[in-house]
Scaffold this motif. Structure first.
Motif, PDB file in Angstrom:
ATOM      1  N   PRO A  47      -8.686  26.206  61.784  1.00 45.66           N
ATOM      2  CA  PRO A  47      -9.659  25.466  60.972  1.00 45.66           C
ATOM      3  C   PRO A  47      -9.018  24.826  59.740  1.00 45.66           C
ATOM      4  O   PRO A  47      -9.441  23.759  59.301  1.00 45.66           O
ATOM      5  N   GLY A  48      -7.982  25.450  59.209  1.00 42.91           N
ATOM      6  CA  GLY A  48      -7.303  24.866  58.057  1.00 42.91           C
ATOM      7  C   GLY A  48      -6.610  23.568  58.402  1.00 42.91           C
ATOM      8  O   GLY A  48      -6.581  22.624  57.610  1.00 42.91           O
ATOM      9  N   SER A  49      -6.053  23.488  59.601  1.00 39.85           N
ATOM     10  CA  SER A  49      -5.375  22.261  60.007  1.00 39.85           C
ATOM     11  C   SER A  49      -6.365  21.157  60.355  1.00 39.85           C
ATOM     12  O   SER A  49      -6.003  19.981  60.350  1.00 39.85           O
ATOM     13  N   LEU A  50      -7.598  21.514  60.646  1.00 37.43           N
ATOM     14  CA  LEU A  50      -8.624  20.522  60.949  1.00 37.43           C
ATOM     15  C   LEU A  50      -9.342  20.029  59.697  1.00 37.43           C
ATOM     16  O   LEU A  50     -10.250  19.208  59.793  1.00 37.43           O
ATOM     17  N   GLY A  51      -8.958  20.540  58.536  1.00 34.68           N
ATOM     18  CA  GLY A  51      -9.546  20.079  57.277  1.00 34.68           C
ATOM     19  C   GLY A  51     -10.766  20.856  56.835  1.00 34.68           C
ATOM     20  O   GLY A  51     -11.424  20.469  55.879  1.00 34.68           O
ATOM     21  N   ARG A  52     -11.090  21.930  57.515  1.00 33.83           N
ATOM     22  CA  ARG A  52     -12.247  22.726  57.117  1.00 33.83           C
ATOM     23  C   ARG A  52     -11.822  23.786  56.107  1.00 33.83           C
ATOM     24  O   ARG A  52     -10.687  24.229  56.101  1.00 33.83           O
ATOM     25  N   ALA A  53     -12.744  24.192  55.277  1.00 33.67           N
ATOM     26  CA  ALA A  53     -12.457  25.226  54.285  1.00 33.67           C
ATOM     27  C   ALA A  53     -12.331  26.585  54.971  1.00 33.67           C
ATOM     28  O   ALA A  53     -13.131  26.934  55.824  1.00 33.67           O
ATOM     29  N   ALA A  71     -12.148  30.612  54.167  1.00 33.40           N
ATOM     30  CA  ALA A  71     -12.439  31.634  53.152  1.00 33.40           C
ATOM     31  C   ALA A  71     -12.869  30.991  51.834  1.00 33.40           C
ATOM     32  O   ALA A  71     -12.522  31.460  50.761  1.00 33.40           O
ATOM     33  N   GLY A  72     -13.612  29.908  51.924  1.00 34.37           N
ATOM     34  CA  GLY A  72     -14.133  29.247  50.734  1.00 34.37           C
ATOM     35  C   GLY A  72     -13.135  28.372  50.003  1.00 34.37           C
ATOM     36  O   GLY A  72     -13.442  27.842  48.950  1.00 34.37           O
ATOM     37  N   ARG A  73     -11.944  28.172  50.554  1.00 33.81           N
ATOM     38  CA  ARG A  73     -10.923  27.362  49.880  1.00 33.81           C
ATOM     39  C   ARG A  73     -10.459  26.252  50.817  1.00 33.81           C
ATOM     40  O   ARG A  73     -10.088  26.502  51.947  1.00 33.81           O
ATOM     41  N   ARG A  74     -10.483  25.039  50.338  1.00 31.75           N
ATOM     42  CA  ARG A  74      -9.988  23.929  51.141  1.00 31.75           C
ATOM     43  C   ARG A  74      -8.464  23.870  51.071  1.00 31.75           C
ATOM     44  O   ARG A  74      -7.803  23.609  52.069  1.00 31.75           O
ATOM     45  N   LEU A  75      -7.891  24.125  49.893  1.00 38.81           N
ATOM     46  CA  LEU A  75      -6.438  24.142  49.710  1.00 38.81           C
ATOM     47  C   LEU A  75      -6.045  25.458  49.068  1.00 38.81           C
ATOM     48  O   LEU A  75      -6.813  26.050  48.318  1.00 38.81           O
ATOM     49  N   TYR A  76      -4.852  25.928  49.340  1.00 38.36           N
ATOM     50  CA  TYR A  76      -4.406  27.182  48.762  1.00 38.36           C
ATOM     51  C   TYR A  76      -3.617  26.974  47.491  1.00 38.36           C
ATOM     52  O   TYR A  76      -3.408  27.876  46.733  1.00 38.36           O
ATOM     53  N   TRP A  77      -3.062  25.769  47.252  1.00 33.39           N
ATOM     54  CA  TRP A  77      -2.419  25.447  45.989  1.00 33.39           C
ATOM     55  C   TRP A  77      -2.423  23.974  45.782  1.00 33.39           C
ATOM     56  O   TRP A  77      -2.762  23.180  46.548  1.00 33.39           O
TER      57      TRP A  77
END
Length: 51
Positions: free
Chosen positions: A37-43, A45-51
Motif C-alpha cells: 500500500p505504501g508503494s501505491l501512494g496510500r497512507a 499506519a496513518g502516515r503517507r511518508l515516513y520522513w
C-alpha cells in the motif's frame, strides 16, 4: 524490515535455527504487506511518508 527478514531467514537456514527462520518469515511477510500500500501512494499506519 524486508532486509532484516531476509538476513534472519539466511541466518536461520544455514545453521538450522528454527526460531530465526520463523522470525525472518514473519518480518519478511509483514514488510511486504506494508510495502504494497505504501508503494501505491496510500497512507500506512496513518502516515503517507515516513520522513
Amino acid at each position: 524490515m524486508i532486509a532484516i527478514g531476509v538476513i534472519l531467514i539466511i541466518l536461520g537456514f544455514i545453521p538450522h535455527i528454527g526460531i530465526l527462520w520463523t522470525i525472518g518469515m514473519v518480518l519478511l511477510v509483514n514488510g511486504l504487506v506494508l510495502f504494497l500500500p505504501g508503494s501505491l501512494g496510500r497512507a500506512v499506519a496513518g502516515r503517507r511518508l515516513y520522513w
